[in-house]
Design a protein around this motif. Structure first.
Motif, PDB file in Angstrom:
ATOM      1  N   ARG A  54       0.859  -1.179   0.000  1.00  0.00           N
ATOM      2  CA  ARG A  54       0.000   0.000   0.000  1.00  0.00           C
ATOM      3  C   ARG A  54       0.899   1.234   0.000  1.00  0.00           C
ATOM      4  O   ARG A  54       2.099   1.128   0.234  1.00  0.00           O
ATOM      5  N   HIS A  55       0.291   2.376  -0.222  1.00  0.00           N
ATOM      6  CA  HIS A  55       1.047   3.628  -0.179  1.00  0.00           C
ATOM      7  C   HIS A  55       1.040   4.149   1.255  1.00  0.00           C
ATOM      8  O   HIS A  55      -0.027   4.334   1.851  1.00  0.00           O
ATOM      9  N   VAL A  56       2.215   4.406   1.781  1.00  0.00           N
ATOM     10  CA  VAL A  56       2.307   4.896   3.150  1.00  0.00           C
ATOM     11  C   VAL A  56       1.745   6.317   3.224  1.00  0.00           C
ATOM     12  O   VAL A  56       2.008   7.147   2.354  1.00  0.00           O
ATOM     13  N   THR A  57       0.924   6.580   4.224  1.00  0.00           N
ATOM     14  CA  THR A  57       0.441   7.934   4.453  1.00  0.00           C
ATOM     15  C   THR A  57       1.496   8.689   5.256  1.00  0.00           C
ATOM     16  O   THR A  57       2.371   8.072   5.878  1.00  0.00           O
ATOM     17  N   HIS A  58       1.414   9.999   5.255  1.00  0.00           N
ATOM     18  CA  HIS A  58       2.474  10.747   5.928  1.00  0.00           C
ATOM     19  C   HIS A  58       2.469  10.501   7.430  1.00  0.00           C
ATOM     20  O   HIS A  58       3.536  10.404   8.047  1.00  0.00           O
ATOM     21  N   ASP A  59       1.299  10.394   8.021  1.00  0.00           N
ATOM     22  CA  ASP A  59       1.265  10.153   9.466  1.00  0.00           C
ATOM     23  C   ASP A  59       1.869   8.803   9.801  1.00  0.00           C
ATOM     24  O   ASP A  59       2.558   8.651  10.819  1.00  0.00           O
ATOM     25  N   GLN A  60       1.646   7.791   8.947  1.00  0.00           N
ATOM     26  CA  GLN A  60       2.267   6.485   9.165  1.00  0.00           C
ATOM     27  C   GLN A  60       3.785   6.571   9.014  1.00  0.00           C
ATOM     28  O   GLN A  60       4.538   5.933   9.765  1.00  0.00           O
ATOM     29  N   ARG A  87       1.619  19.624   9.238  1.00  0.00           N
ATOM     30  CA  ARG A  87       2.279  18.318   9.279  1.00  0.00           C
ATOM     31  C   ARG A  87       3.771  18.539   9.511  1.00  0.00           C
ATOM     32  O   ARG A  87       4.370  19.446   8.937  1.00  0.00           O
ATOM     33  N   PRO A  88       4.388  17.680  10.316  1.00  0.00           N
ATOM     34  CA  PRO A  88       5.812  17.865  10.609  1.00  0.00           C
ATOM     35  C   PRO A  88       6.701  17.362   9.483  1.00  0.00           C
ATOM     36  O   PRO A  88       6.397  16.347   8.843  1.00  0.00           O
ATOM     37  N   LEU A  89       7.783  18.071   9.223  1.00  0.00           N
ATOM     38  CA  LEU A  89       8.837  17.584   8.347  1.00  0.00           C
ATOM     39  C   LEU A  89       9.959  17.076   9.236  1.00  0.00           C
ATOM     40  O   LEU A  89      10.443  17.789  10.117  1.00  0.00           O
ATOM     41  N   LEU A  90      10.368  15.836   8.998  1.00  0.00           N
ATOM     42  CA  LEU A  90      11.357  15.190   9.853  1.00  0.00           C
ATOM     43  C   LEU A  90      12.685  15.028   9.140  1.00  0.00           C
ATOM     44  O   LEU A  90      12.740  14.872   7.912  1.00  0.00           O
ATOM     45  N   VAL A 137       9.705  15.119  -3.063  1.00  0.00           N
ATOM     46  CA  VAL A 137       9.326  16.531  -3.019  1.00  0.00           C
ATOM     47  C   VAL A 137       8.007  16.737  -3.755  1.00  0.00           C
ATOM     48  O   VAL A 137       7.281  17.692  -3.494  1.00  0.00           O
ATOM     49  N   HIS A 138       7.700  15.826  -4.668  1.00  0.00           N
ATOM     50  CA  HIS A 138       6.392  15.801  -5.317  1.00  0.00           C
ATOM     51  C   HIS A 138       5.592  14.670  -4.678  1.00  0.00           C
ATOM     52  O   HIS A 138       5.974  13.500  -4.755  1.00  0.00           O
ATOM     53  N   GLY A 139       4.481  15.046  -4.049  1.00  0.00           N
ATOM     54  CA  GLY A 139       3.758  14.087  -3.228  1.00  0.00           C
ATOM     55  C   GLY A 139       3.218  12.896  -3.975  1.00  0.00           C
ATOM     56  O   GLY A 139       3.049  11.811  -3.396  1.00  0.00           O
ATOM     57  N   GLN A 184       0.317  13.078   1.698  1.00  0.00           N
ATOM     58  CA  GLN A 184      -0.938  12.677   2.337  1.00  0.00           C
ATOM     59  C   GLN A 184      -2.094  12.710   1.337  1.00  0.00           C
ATOM     60  O   GLN A 184      -2.933  11.808   1.307  1.00  0.00           O
ATOM     61  N   ARG A 185      -2.135  13.750   0.516  1.00  0.00           N
ATOM     62  CA  ARG A 185      -3.216  13.893  -0.458  1.00  0.00           C
ATOM     63  C   ARG A 185      -3.210  12.742  -1.460  1.00  0.00           C
ATOM     64  O   ARG A 185      -4.248  12.158  -1.768  1.00  0.00           O
ATOM     65  N   PHE A 186      -2.001  12.421  -1.957  1.00  0.00           N
ATOM     66  CA  PHE A 186      -1.904  11.370  -2.967  1.00  0.00           C
ATOM     67  C   PHE A 186      -2.150   9.989  -2.378  1.00  0.00           C
ATOM     68  O   PHE A 186      -2.870   9.173  -2.960  1.00  0.00           O
ATOM     69  N   SER A 187      -1.536   9.696  -1.243  1.00  0.00           N
ATOM     70  CA  SER A 187      -1.712   8.364  -0.645  1.00  0.00           C
ATOM     71  C   SER A 187      -3.179   8.098  -0.327  1.00  0.00           C
ATOM     72  O   SER A 187      -3.674   6.975  -0.495  1.00  0.00           O
ATOM     73  N   THR A 188      -3.894   9.124   0.109  1.00  0.00           N
ATOM     74  CA  THR A 188      -5.320   8.967   0.382  1.00  0.00           C
ATOM     75  C   THR A 188      -6.066   8.599  -0.890  1.00  0.00           C
ATOM     76  O   THR A 188      -6.936   7.709  -0.886  1.00  0.00           O
ATOM     77  N   TRP A 189      -5.707   9.257  -1.993  1.00  0.00           N
ATOM     78  CA  TRP A 189      -6.386   8.997  -3.269  1.00  0.00           C
ATOM     79  C   TRP A 189      -6.163   7.558  -3.731  1.00  0.00           C
ATOM     80  O   TRP A 189      -7.118   6.839  -4.036  1.00  0.00           O
ATOM     81  N   VAL A 190      -4.897   7.141  -3.809  1.00  0.00           N
ATOM     82  CA  VAL A 190      -4.638   5.808  -4.381  1.00  0.00           C
ATOM     83  C   VAL A 190      -5.070   4.690  -3.444  1.00  0.00           C
ATOM     84  O   VAL A 190      -5.544   3.640  -3.896  1.00  0.00           O
ATOM     85  N   ASN A 191      -4.942   4.897  -2.148  1.00  0.00           N
ATOM     86  CA  ASN A 191      -5.374   3.856  -1.217  1.00  0.00           C
ATOM     87  C   ASN A 191      -6.895   3.701  -1.222  1.00  0.00           C
ATOM     88  O   ASN A 191      -7.417   2.584  -1.106  1.00  0.00           O
ATOM     89  N   MET A 192      -7.614   4.793  -1.373  1.00  0.00           N
ATOM     90  CA  MET A 192      -9.083   4.699  -1.373  1.00  0.00           C
ATOM     91  C   MET A 192      -9.619   4.080  -2.650  1.00  0.00           C
ATOM     92  O   MET A 192     -10.765   3.621  -2.706  1.00  0.00           O
TER      93      MET A 192
END
Length: 857
Positions: A54-60, A87-90, A137-139, A184-192
Motif C-alpha cells: 500500500r502507499h504509506v500515508t504521511h502520518d504512518q 504536518r511535521p517535516l522530519l 518533493v512531489h507528493g 498525504q493527499r496522494f496516498s489517500t487517493w490511491v489507497n481509497m
C-alpha cells in the motif's frame, strides 16, 4: 554468450521484474548477504503491511521513523518545519553511536569548510562525510517516500563491517518526505481506490487524481522549484539545516511517466549551469557508475544523459552543485498507483520502490568509495571562492528601494537564509546611475565563501550553450523584486560603504508620523504590504479613498509632504468611529511596515484637496477565482497564496464545473488563470456588464478574448519555408528552442494608471513564459504595460520570439458595459518570488473598477 543473447536475457529480466507478484517479505528489497538487528522494527512490524503493498500515508511515515529512532542508538529524529497544514517535516540523523556523542563537534567541523582561515587545515580523509537522502518533493511521486522506510530500516538495522565503517565515517541525513501535504493527499487517493485484486488498466480512476492532485504543497506550489526562492516553510526549514550540514551528496528521488524506465544523472551535458565546476559533473558521472552497476544487478533499465539538466539552482538536485556538493536526481517510471499496465508490461509499485532503494544503496556505496574525492572537492570549492571572486570583474552588488522597505527586506531575508553575507549600506552613494540611501540599501560583496551562490542570484545571462531548458533560464532576484540595483566594480566597492552584517534581518518597523489627526491620515501605495493595510481597513468598515493625482499636505507636526499617484487617504470626518480609526491606522503602520501620516488640513498645498473627486472611493474586494479540472493549479495556487498569506484577502475558489449554478453577483472581482475552460461565457459577460472586474492572467487572456469579453489580439508567427528539408534527428531540439520557458523582459509601465500605482519608475521587469504576444490596443491609454523595443534583460528567447515580443502588450484593459476586463498576458505572481509585479495584480483587484472607461478599449 553472444551479444544478442545477453540483450535478450537483460530484457527478460527487466520484464520479469515488472511482472513479479507483490513481495511478501523485505527480502525482495534488501541487499543479499546482510543480516539485520532484530531489535529494530521492520516497516511491517509498525504499519501492518509490507512496503509496496500500500502507499504509506504521511502520518504512518512519521510514526515509523519515530519508532526506528526509539529503537536504535544510531538514529535521532528532529522536526525541522511544519507545513501549512501543520504536518511535521522530519530529518533523521543516522551515524555511529560514537558520532552521535559528538554531533555538535562534527557540525562545527562542517562550518569550518566555509571559513577561509580554517578550511586549509582540514584533512579530507579524516573529516566526516555528510550524505543527505531526500524523498518525494512531489507528493504523487510516491516510490521515493515509500523507499525511505527501507532506507531508515537498513541504516538502523544492517549489521556487518561494511555498514559499521560507513556509519563511523559518515553522517546520513534521511529526509523521508519533503512534501508531507502532497504525500498525504496522494496516498489517500490511491489507497481509497485500491482494489483487493489490483486493477492495472491505465484508464482506472486510481491512476487519475482529481485537481489539483498530490504533486504540490498546500497552496499548490511545486516545492522542487523553491530551493532558491525559499517562499514556503518546508523549504525554509530544510535550507536552514542544509546550511548547517553542507552535505557532500544530496539525492533527490522523483518519478516520471509510467512508460519510462529509470533516470540518474549527469543529464544533458550541454545544459549544466556554467557556475557549476566541471569536477562536479565528473564526480556525478563516477557516482553514476555505481548506480549503473546496482541497477544492472537487479535487471532494471535506465538512461542517464537525456531529458533532464542541471541549470536552475532552485531544484533539489542542483542547489548543492553551487555549494561544493553533488546533487543527484533520480527519476523512476511511475505506477501512479499500485500496479499499472505500461508498454513494458505491468509496472508494480513495489518495483518502483525497489529501484529507488537500490539507487539509495548505490549512493551509499559510492559515497564511501569516493569519500576523499568528495571531501576534497568541497574543501577546494570554498578555499578557492576568494580566488574566483578576485577574477570576477564584478566585486559586489548594491540594492534597495528607498520607498519600499518590506520588499527590500524580503530579498535580504532570502540571502541570509542561504548564508550569503549582506551588509547594510553605511552611507549614501550612487552606483549605476541610481542613488542608494543609508539604512535603505544593502551590499553583497562577492569575495565571500558563498561567492558562487550569490553570483547565481544576482547575475543576468543572455547567451547560452544550449537553447533547451528543463526549467526557467534565469531568475535574477533584484529584477524579480523590481528593486533598484547595480553591479559594483573594484573601485566602486569602497569598504567604507559596508555597515553591519545582516545576521538576523528584521521586518521593517512602520510608524505614525505627526500624531493623531481630526482631518485624515494618508499613506503611500509604495509599500509591499499596502494592499494588506487597505484590506485591513476595509474589513473593519473604514471608508478609504485613493488618489488619482498627486497632492501635497501639511502634516500635524508642521512639516509638508508630497504624495503621489495611489496614495491612500482615510478621511476622519467620514468615519462613524474616530477612535477606531486611530487604533487601526496605528495597527497598519506597525504590522504592515508603513509610514502613516496625520494631516492637519484637507486643503492641499498643491494638487488635489482631500474632498476632491480625484480621490476615488475604494470598494471592499469580494474575490472569486475559478479552479478545478483543466485549470492550472500552479497559477491558481500563486493567486491563493498571495491573497491569503500576504494580503490576507479572502478568495473563494469555485470549481469551473459549478460555475453555471452558483450566484456570482456576490463577487465584484473574478480571477481566471491559465487553463482549459468549459464555462458558459454569457453568464460571465452579463456579470462584467453590470460592473464586475474580470482579471485574466497568462493563458486565460486567450479564452477571454476568444469568447468576446475582450478585444485582445495576438501576433502571428510568420510561416517558415514550406519547401525546406530538415533532419528528423533535430526535430525536438528545433521545436524546443522556440519555447519560452521562463525569462525576464523589460517593459514600460504607465505609473499614472491605477494599475501602475505604487511604482515610482516606469521601467520594470516582467517574468515571461510562453510565446503568446499581444498587440497593443488602438486606444493609447488602454495598454498600461508594454514591452520595450529591446526587451531582453536576462534568459533565453529565440530570435523569432524576440521580434514578436518587441513593443508588444503585457497588460491591456477593456470595457464591457459598466465593467472592466484586465488582461495580464504575463503571470505577475510567478512562484511567489516575483515580488516586483505582485502589486500589478493587487492593483487590478483593488482598483480595476476605478479605471476610466476612456482608458479602456
Amino acid at each position: 554468450m553472444t551479444r544478442n543473447r545477453i540483450l535478450f536475457t537483460l530484457l527478460l529480466s527487466f520484464a520479469t521484474q515488472f511482472l513479479l507478484a507483490q513481495p511478501t517479505s523485505l527480502d525482495y528489497y534488501l541487499p543479499k548477504g546482510v543480516t539485520y538487528d532484530s531489535k529494530i522494527p521492520t516497516p511491517k512490524d509498525v504499519l501492518g503491511y509490507e512496503v509496496g503493498e500500500r502507499h504509506v500515508t504521511h502520518d504512518q511515515l512519521v510514526y515509523y521513523m519515530k519508532a526506528v529512532a526509539a529503537a536504535s542508538d544510531r538514529v535521532t529524529v528532529q522536526e525541522y518545519a511544519r507545513t501549512y497544514e501543520q504536518r511535521p517535516l522530519l530529518l533523521l540523523t543516522v551515524t555511529s553511536p560514537e558520532n552521535h556523542g559528538k554531533i555538535e563537534e562534527i557540525k562545527q567541523q562542517r562550518a569550518a569548510i566555509t571559513d577561509p582561515s580554517k578550511v586549509g587545515s582540514l584533512n579530507p580523509e579524516e573529516e566526516k562525510l555528510v550524505v543527505w537522502l531526500a524523498y518525494s518533493v512531489h507528493g504523487n511521486e510516491a516510490s521515493g517516500a515509500n523507499s525511505s522506510l527501507l532506507t531508515a530500516y537498513h541504516l538502523a538495522a544492517a549489521q556487518g563491517e561494511e555498514i559499521e565503517k560507513a556509519l563511523a565515517q559518515t553522517v546520513f541525513l534521511v529526509d523521508p518526505a519533503i512534501n508531507p501535504d502532497g504525500v498525504q493527499r496522494f496516498s489517500t487517493w490511491v489507497n481509497m481506490h485500491r482494489s483487493e485484486h489490483l486493477v492495472t488498466d491505465p484508464q482506472s480512476r486510481e491512476f487519475h487524481e482529481r485537481w489539483p492532485n498530490g504533486r504540490t504543497n498546500h497552496y499548490w506550489f511545486d516545492l522542487n522549484r523553491d530551493w532558491l526562492p525559499l517562499q514556503h516553510p518546508e523549504s525554509q526549514g530544510r535550507i536552514k539545516l542544509f546550511q548547517e550540514w553542507k552535505p557532500n551528496i544530496l539525492t533527490d528521488h522523483h518519478e516520471m511517466g509510467s512508460n519510462s524506465t529509470f533516470f540518474f544523472q549527469p543529464g544533458v551535458q550541454t545544459r549544466f549551469n556554467p557556475l557549476t565546476p566541471s569536477i562536479n559533473q565528473e564526480l556525478t558521472i563516477k557516482i553514476g557508475n555505481y548506480h549503473a552497476k546496482a541497477l544492472d544487478n537487479i535487471g532494471s533499465s535506465y538512461f542517464t544523459k537525456e531529458g533532464f539538466d542541471d541549470f536552475y539552482y532552485g531544484k533539489g538536485s542542483t542547489y548543492p552543485d553551487v555549494q561544493g556538493g553533488v546533487g543527484i536526481l533520480f527519476e523512476q517510471g511511475s505506477s501512479r498507483g499500485h500496479a499499472q499496465s505500461t508498454i513494458h508490461g505491468t509496472l508494480g509499485f513495489w518495483f518502483a520502490v525497489r529501484n529507488q532503494f537500490t539507487a539509495t544503496l548505490s549512493t551509499i556505496e559510492a559515497s564511501q568509495a569516493l569519500k576523499t574525492d568528495l571531501q576534497k572537492y568541497q574543501f577546494d570549492f570554498y578555499a578557492e571562492a576568494s580566488e574566483r571572486a578576485g577574477k570576477d570583474a564584478v566585486k559586489g552588488y548594491i540594492f534597495g528601494d528607498k520607498y519600499d522597505a518590506a520588499k527590500t527586506f524580503h530579498l535580504v531575508e532570502m540571502l541570509s537564509r542561504h548564508g550569503i553575507k549582506t551588509y547594510e549600506l553605511a552611507k549614501n552613494t550612487t552606483a549605476g546611475g541610481k542613488s542608494f540611501e543609508e539604512g535603505k540599501a544593502y551590499i553583497v560583496p562577492l569575495d565571500q565563501p558563498q561567492y558562487s551562490l550569490a553570483k547565481a542570484i544576482f547575475k543576468t545571462q543572455t547567451s547560452f550553450r544550449d537553447s533547451l531548458f528543463y526549467d526557467i533560464s534565469t531568475w535574477t532576484m533584484p529584477l524579480a523584486f523590481n528593486l533598484p540595483y547595480a553591479e559594483l566594480n573594484g573601485k566602486a566597492l569602497d569598504q567604507s560603504l559596508l555597515g553591519e552584517v545582516m545576521t538576523k534581518p528584521a521586518f521593517p518597523k512602520g510608524k505614525m508620523v505627526g500624531g493623531n489627526s481630526s482631518v485624515g491620515y494618508v499613506f503611500e501605495w509604495d509599500g509591499y504590504y499596502a494592499p494588506r493595510a487597505l484590506y485591513r481597513l476595509k474589513k473593519a468598515g473604514i471608508k478609504v479613498k485613493v488618489a488619482t493625482k498627486p497632492a501635497t499636505y501639511k502634516l500635524m507636526d508642521g512639516s509638508v509632504k508630497e504624495f503621489t499617484y495611489g496614495a491612500v487617504v482615510i478621511p476622519v470626518g467620514m468615519q462613524s468611529d474616530r477612535g477606531k480609526v486611530e487604533r487601526l491606522v496605528s495597527t497598519v503602520a506597525e504590522k504592515d511596515g508603513l509610514e502613516v501620516f496625520g494631516i492637519s488640513t484637507g486643503l492641499a498645498s498643491s494638487g488635489i484637496d482631500v474632498g476632491s473627486n480625484s480621490f476615488e472611493m475604494v470598494k471592499k474586494p469580494k474575490v472569486m477565482m475559478l479552479g478545478g479540472d483543466g485549470v492550472s493549479p500552479y497559477e491558481a495556487g500563486e493567486v491563493w497564496h498571495l491573497m491569503d498569506q500576504r494580503y490576507e484577502i479572502p478568495v473563494t475558489i469555485v470549481e469551473q464545473n459549478d460555475f453555471s449554478r452558483i450566484d456570482i453577483d456576490k463577487y465584484n472581482v473574478i480571477v481566471m488563470v491559465s487553463g482549459s475552460y468549459k464555462i458558459g461565457a454569457k453568464k460571465l459577460q452579463d456579470w462584467v456588464k453590470e460592473g464586475g472586474t474580470l482579471v485574466a492572467l497568462a493563458g486565460a487572456t486567450k479564452w477571454v478574448a476568444s469568447n468576446g469579453l475582450s478585444h485582445v489580439t495576438f501576433k502571428k508567427k510568420e510561416k517558415g519555408d514550406s519547401t525546406a528539408v530538415k533532419s528528423y534527428a533535430y526535430l525536438s531540439n528545433n521545436r524546443g528552442a522556440q519555447q519560452v520557458g521562463g525569462m525576464i523582459m523589460g517593459a514600460t509601465l504607465d505609473i499614472t494608471n491605477p494599475l501602475g500605482y505604487g511604482f515610482r519608475e516606469g521601467d520594470i521587469s516582467v517574468f515571461r513564459r510562453g510565446s503568446n504576444f499581444a498587440i497593443k490596443h488602438e486606444n493609447p491609454y488602454a495598454t498600461p504595460l508594454i514591452y520595450l523595443d529591446e526587451p531582453l534583460k536576462s534568459g533565453y528567447i529565440s530570435e523569432e520570439n524576440l521580434e514578436l515580443a518587441k513593443g508588444s502588450a503585457s497588460i491591456l484593459v477593456d470595457k464591457y458595459g459598466s465593467g472592466r476586463i484586465i488582461s495580464m498576458v504575463d503571470n505577475p505572481n510567478f512562484r511567489a518570488f516575483w515580488y516586483g509585479t505582485n502589486k500589478l495584480f493587487a492593483n487590478a483587484v483593488l482598483f480595476g473598477d476605478i479605471i476610466s472607461s476612456s482608458a479602456a478599449r
